[in-house]
Design a protein around this motif. Structure first.
Motif, PDB file in Angstrom:
ATOM      1  N   ASP B 446      23.707  48.554  43.005  1.00 19.11           N
ATOM      2  CA  ASP B 446      22.953  47.332  42.681  1.00 19.11           C
ATOM      3  C   ASP B 446      21.480  47.672  42.460  1.00 19.11           C
ATOM      4  OD1 ASP B 446      25.227  45.815  42.882  1.00 19.11           O
ATOM      5  OD2 ASP B 446      24.927  45.384  45.010  1.00 19.11           O
ATOM      6  N   GLU B 450      19.286  47.005  39.164  1.00 21.23           N
ATOM      7  CA  GLU B 450      18.027  46.284  39.261  1.00 21.23           C
ATOM      8  C   GLU B 450      16.915  47.084  38.568  1.00 21.23           C
ATOM      9  OE1 GLU B 450      16.261  43.023  39.863  1.00 21.23           O
ATOM     10  OE2 GLU B 450      18.370  43.221  40.409  1.00 21.23           O
ATOM     11  N   ARG B 451      16.939  48.389  38.769  1.00 20.94           N
ATOM     12  CA  ARG B 451      15.916  49.267  38.192  1.00 20.94           C
ATOM     13  C   ARG B 451      15.994  49.249  36.660  1.00 20.94           C
ATOM     14  NH1 ARG B 451      12.581  53.496  38.146  1.00 20.94           N
ATOM     15  NH2 ARG B 451      13.082  55.307  36.891  1.00 20.94           N
ATOM     16  N   GLN B 454      14.519  46.062  35.446  1.00 21.36           N
ATOM     17  CA  GLN B 454      13.044  46.103  35.537  1.00 21.36           C
ATOM     18  C   GLN B 454      12.445  46.948  34.405  1.00 21.36           C
ATOM     19  OE1 GLN B 454      11.955  47.570  39.351  1.00 21.36           O
ATOM     20  NE2 GLN B 454      12.350  45.626  40.396  1.00 21.36           N
TER      21      GLN B 454
END
Lengths: 162, 462
Positions: B446, B450-451, B454
């Motif tokens: 996860d 998420e990275r 971003q």
């Protein structure tokens, strides 16, 4: 989950096993080679005697000075072997090996009686060089069987300094 | 297949502990290495009163510094950003001290005897660009997810410093015993070849084993194993080349052939033999570990690892034992013979390794494409359906980065590169989780997702 990629890992695994089988064959051949040239149970109990290693004059073919274990690279030198203590029925020779494992001096193979006149075994400077190469030299008296040296009867190490 | 089946898979291997059992094995291996180093150096010092024996004793401190520095350096990357720099500096200082001390020991106690530190330095400088080129090529071989430079360099440093230290001691003991007991000739040559094959490959292989045990997140499959193994081999080849070049210079310089002899060694080991020899042999150990990484059964894993070591040892043995059967003429044809000998004797091993590498790259690519598609189907936004063909092709990824460069310069290039890298990391994580080859918690995946999201925020649309 797709099954195809998993099977490909198995293919890689089996390929590796095939290569490993070839590797085992190579190592087995190496072991056979080692046993052929180093057969077990070859100790006869016979011992040759190295009188010494001396500086050598190639013009007169005689040795000079005292027994030494180290020589300058500009010095020529030779081993002196006493063949008299060996059984007459043996086939023997004497060799010098340089630091690279190359033979740089040799007499024989023959019987100790026939080698009696060749008690001085000099190191020969390799062709194209001015002096001996530096490093550890090994002198061995070997017993032959079937044309192959199978036992070292005596050995001596000599250092040629840089 | 329905879209629902593409959703994020569950945690594959929910191991209750953060530090799995393989860490224990790694600690045990390290302890054995250290104990062996201490024991063999003390034995050498007591029984073999030679200069290399004294070197081994003084070298222990260098080995300890390198080992400690490597450990701190590798673990620094798992720490938070604030303390990472501090740990990296500590590691750098320890590695630097260890390397300097080792080079000092080698130069003063070994090479100075034969040729002097200036010649040793020139030889080392001559080998640096070729070894660096080798490492660059080896790292580039992993076209989908390149290994971090820090680990590739750690592998090469182990090969150059720790592995060479280990083998100096083992081989000295073995060879001294053999020279005092065996008949000179092919039998002794075979013994020496067994010693080199066994001890050198074990010493080099330990580095790959430790990377396999400790850095599992950066050791994905056979391709990674080959890269790490080859890097260790290149490091070993570097120091061995310097040692042979300096020694040959020392032997032949009084005859006026010093630089010629050193140059021949450089060509044979750093040009002709750069990717053959040590690089190939140790890469096989990595290949075995890489295949083991993805096998489900312990017995198969053990066999794959053993196979890698066996192939490496056999390859090394065959060269050392049988190279004498391919003598080189002292004529102009000798130049051709040198190349033919390398091609005939180590070519088959390198060809077999390349075949495994190509197969491994293709297999890895298939696995990643599968995961790109599945991640795109989740609609998470980390990988978009239209990005899949680009991510699937190294060439198209490069073109995308170049387009970004044209639009926004170097900064845009690196932003796209970081995004692509993060997307590949995510796909790799998914691949391992699906195959139940992972022990990091699902939160790690996860976090990767998420990275990516971003990073995408900062990257202009392709």
């Amino acid at each position: 989950m797709s099954s195809a990629p998993y099977n490909q890992v198995q293919t890689l695994y089996r390929t590796l096993l095939v290569f490993a089988t070839v590797a085992v064959v190579i190592l087995a051949v190496g072991l056979v080679e080692f046993v052929y040239f180093e057969p077990p149970g070859q100790a006869t109990g016979a011992h040759a005697r190295i009188v010494g290693v001396y500086a050598y004059d190639p013009t007169t073919r005689t040795t000079l000075g005292t027994d030494k274990s180290a020589f300058a690279r500009t010095e020529e030198f030779a081993a002196v072997v006493d063949w008299s203590g060996l059984p007459a029925n043996l086939s023997v020779d004497a060799r010098w090996y340089d630091a690279f494992g190359s033979i740089v001096g040799r007499v024989g193979p023959s019987t100790p009686a026939q080698l009696g006149n060749f008690s001085i075994v000099p190191v020969i400077v390799p062709q194209g060089l001015h002096h001996n190469l530096p490093g550890n030299y090994t002198f061995v008296v070997e017993r032959f069987q079937g044309g192959v040296p199978v036992e070292v009867l005596v050995r001596r190490f000599v250092l040629v300094e840089r | 297949m329905s879209t629902s089946s593409y959703t994020t898979p569950p945690a594959a291997n929910p191991h209750p502990r953060l530090r799995p059992g393989r860490y224990g094995i790694a600690i045990a291996v390290t302890a054995v290495v250290v104990i062996t180093l201490i024991a063999s150096s003390l034995l050498n010092y007591v029984y073999l009163d030679t200069i290399p024996a004294r070197t081994s004793l003084y070298g222990l401190l260098a080995v300890a510094l390198i080992a400690l520095g490597t450990y701190i350096g590798v673990r620094a990357f798992t720490r938070d950003r604030a303390s990472r720099r501090k740990h990296l500096i500590r590691a750098g200082v320890l590695l630097g001290l260890g390397t300097l001390l080792w080079l000092l020991v080698i130069d003063i106690f070994v090479f100075t005897q034969s040729a002097g530190p200036a010649v040793a330095a020139i030889c080392a400088l001559a080998c640096l660009p070729t070894t660096a080129f080798g490492l660059f090529v080896v790292r580039r071989m992993d076209r989908n997810e390149k290994e971090p430079w820090r680990l590739v360099l750690v592998a090469a440093a182990w090969g150059a410093i720790v592995a060479t230290s280990l083998v100096i001691w083992g081989e000295t003991l073995w060879d001294q015993t053999a020279q005092r007991t065996l008949v000179p000739g092919p039998g002794l040559d075979a013994s020496t070849a067994f010693s080199a094959g066994l001890l050198e490959e074990l010493a080099k292989g330990l580095a790959v084993v430790l990377l396999f045990l400790v850095m599992r997140n950066d050791f994905d499959d056979i391709v990674d194993g080959i890269v790490y193994g080859a890097a260790v081999g290149l490091g070993f080849n570097f120091l061995e080349s310097v040692a042979y070049m300096t020694n040959m210079y020392g032997i032949f310089s009084p005859e006026g052939y010093g630089w010629y002899a050193a140059g021949l060694q450089w060509y044979g080991r750093q040009v002709l033999g750069l990717f053959f020899g040590h690089t190939t042999y140790t890469a096989f150990i990595g290949a075995g570990l890489g295949v083991a990484r993805q096998l489900p059964k312990k017995r198969q894993k053990a066999l794959a690892i053993l196979s890698g070591f066996l192939i490496a040892i056999a390859g090394h043995f065959s060269w050392d034992a049988w190279v004498q059967f391919f003598p080189i003429d002292n004529t102009i044809f000798g130049l051709v013979e040198i190349h033919l000998r390398t091609l005939i004797m180590t070519g088959p091993f390198t060809a077999a390794l390349i075949a495994l590498l190509i197969f491994g790259i293709r297999y890895e690519a298939m696995g990643l494409v599968d995961q790109f598609l599945k991640e795109a189907a989740t609609g998470s936004g980390a990988i978009l359906p239209e990005e899949v063909p680009v991510l699937a092709s190294p060439w198209r990824r490069l073109k995308q980065r170049l387009r970004a460069f044209q639009r926004g310069g170097l900064r845009a290039y690196f932003e796209v590169a970081r995004l692509q890298s993060a997307q590949l990391d995510l796909a790799m994580e998914r691949w391992h989780r699906e195959r139940q080859e992972i022990d990091t918690p699902l939160e790690a995946e996860d976090a990767l997702r998420e990275r990516v999201i971003q990073l995408r925020h900062w990257v202009p649309a392709a």
